[in-house]
Scaffold this motif. Structure first.
Motif, PDB file in Angstrom:
ATOM      1  N   GLY A   1      -6.344  -1.022  -1.664  1.00  0.00           N
ATOM      2  CA  GLY A   1      -7.453  -1.844  -2.113  1.00  0.00           C
ATOM      3  C   GLY A   1      -6.958  -3.172  -2.621  1.00  0.00           C
ATOM      4  O   GLY A   1      -5.757  -3.384  -2.757  1.00  0.00           O
TER       5      GLY A   1
ATOM      6  N   MET B   1       0.815  -1.219   0.000  1.00  0.00           N
ATOM      7  CA  MET B   1       0.000   0.000   0.000  1.00  0.00           C
ATOM      8  C   MET B   1       0.843   1.261   0.000  1.00  0.00           C
ATOM      9  O   MET B   1       0.493   2.242  -0.633  1.00  0.00           O
ATOM     10  CB  MET B   1      -0.887   0.036   1.243  1.00  0.00           C
ATOM     11  CG  MET B   1      -2.083  -0.821   1.161  1.00  0.00           C
ATOM     12  SD  MET B   1      -3.022  -0.729   2.690  1.00  0.00           S
ATOM     13  CE  MET B   1      -2.967   0.992   3.089  1.00  0.00           C
TER      14      MET B   1
ATOM     15  N   CYS C   1      -8.524   1.979   5.477  1.00  0.00           N
ATOM     16  CA  CYS C   1      -7.288   2.695   5.114  1.00  0.00           C
ATOM     17  C   CYS C   1      -7.569   3.715   4.023  1.00  0.00           C
ATOM     18  O   CYS C   1      -7.074   4.847   4.077  1.00  0.00           O
ATOM     19  CB  CYS C   1      -6.215   1.713   4.632  1.00  0.00           C
ATOM     20  SG  CYS C   1      -5.499   0.689   5.925  1.00  0.00           S
ATOM     21  N   ARG C   2      -8.355   3.301   3.075  1.00  0.00           N
ATOM     22  CA  ARG C   2      -8.671   4.201   1.964  1.00  0.00           C
ATOM     23  C   ARG C   2      -9.494   5.386   2.439  1.00  0.00           C
ATOM     24  O   ARG C   2      -9.241   6.523   2.065  1.00  0.00           O
ATOM     25  CB  ARG C   2      -9.400   3.422   0.882  1.00  0.00           C
ATOM     26  CG  ARG C   2      -9.608   4.215  -0.361  1.00  0.00           C
ATOM     27  CD  ARG C   2     -10.103   3.325  -1.453  1.00  0.00           C
ATOM     28  NE  ARG C   2     -10.156   4.035  -2.690  1.00  0.00           N
ATOM     29  CZ  ARG C   2     -10.088   3.476  -3.859  1.00  0.00           C
ATOM     30  NH1 ARG C   2      -9.957   2.180  -3.945  1.00  0.00           N
ATOM     31  NH2 ARG C   2     -10.152   4.186  -4.950  1.00  0.00           N
ATOM     32  N   THR C   3     -10.498   5.122   3.268  1.00  0.00           N
ATOM     33  CA  THR C   3     -11.359   6.222   3.705  1.00  0.00           C
ATOM     34  C   THR C   3     -10.682   7.122   4.728  1.00  0.00           C
ATOM     35  O   THR C   3     -10.939   8.319   4.754  1.00  0.00           O
ATOM     36  CB  THR C   3     -12.688   5.689   4.284  1.00  0.00           C
ATOM     37  OG1 THR C   3     -12.420   4.853   5.408  1.00  0.00           O
ATOM     38  CG2 THR C   3     -13.482   4.927   3.236  1.00  0.00           C
TER      39      THR C   3
ATOM     40  N   PRO D   1      -4.117   3.977  -4.677  1.00  0.00           N
ATOM     41  CA  PRO D   1      -4.824   3.925  -3.400  1.00  0.00           C
ATOM     42  C   PRO D   1      -4.945   2.490  -2.896  1.00  0.00           C
ATOM     43  O   PRO D   1      -4.857   1.544  -3.679  1.00  0.00           O
ATOM     44  CB  PRO D   1      -6.201   4.504  -3.738  1.00  0.00           C
ATOM     45  CG  PRO D   1      -6.347   4.370  -5.202  1.00  0.00           C
ATOM     46  CD  PRO D   1      -4.966   4.377  -5.776  1.00  0.00           C
TER      47      PRO D   1
END
Length: 177
Positions: A92, A84, A156-158, A90
């Protein structure tokens, strides 16, 4: 094309990624993609799932085959964190993106994604069994690892941070102890 599709699925989702974007990212012509994938985007997605499993599956299996459950879990999550933070894409998982974006007529894609997640779970389940965790606890904990990992990627993305992976690792470690 397969690698670019995997990155795009991971970044934008399977349903939101079109052939045009894949062709542009791969630096090829639109006709080439139809030549290599005559069944269209579904066939390409099947290859993406195979590619990701071919890279991730053996790594999970190797880690799980020679470490205790806590060390294996930490190594898996650390590997995900490294991937990541090692690029511009990003967080995912392309397999999850395919599974979430597959429609009701995409049974083959759902089966392919399910098979991959099951293989990853089975590697960790075997580690747990080998280290004295009985079934069904081993199966449940292996499911929890993969579900926690995939859920952490969404967080993590949000949240824009890798902290959810650390929280999942801490929670799983407490559950294993």
């Amino acid at each position: 094309m397969i690698r670019q599709a995997a990155l795009l699925f991971r970044a934008r989702g399977y349903a939101a990624t079109g052939f045009r974007e894949i062709v542009e990212q791969a630096g090829t012509h639109r006709g080439v993609i139809y030549h290599h994938f005559p069944r269209g985007k579904t066939e390409l997605a099947e290859e993406v799932v195979r590619l990701v499993d071919g890279a991730v599956g053996p790594a999970i299996e190797a880690v799980c085959s020679n470490q205790d459950p806590v060390s294996a879990m930490r190594a898996i999550l650390a590997g995900v964190k490294m991937i990541m933070t090692g690029g511009e894409h990003p967080p995912g998982c392309a397999v999850a993106a395919v599974a979430l974006g597959a429609g009701p007529d995409d049974a083959e894609l759902l089966t392919a994604a399910s098979d991959v997640f099951r293989r990853w779970q089975d590697s960790y389940r075997e580690c747990l069994l080998r280290n004295g965790i009985p079934d069904p606890d081993a199966t449940d904990l292996a499911t929890l690892l993969i579900a926690g990992l995939e859920g952490a990627l969404v967080l993590c993305r949000t949240e824009g941070t890798t902290e959810p992976l650390d929280r999942v690792a801490a929670g799983l470690e407490r559950a294993l102890r």
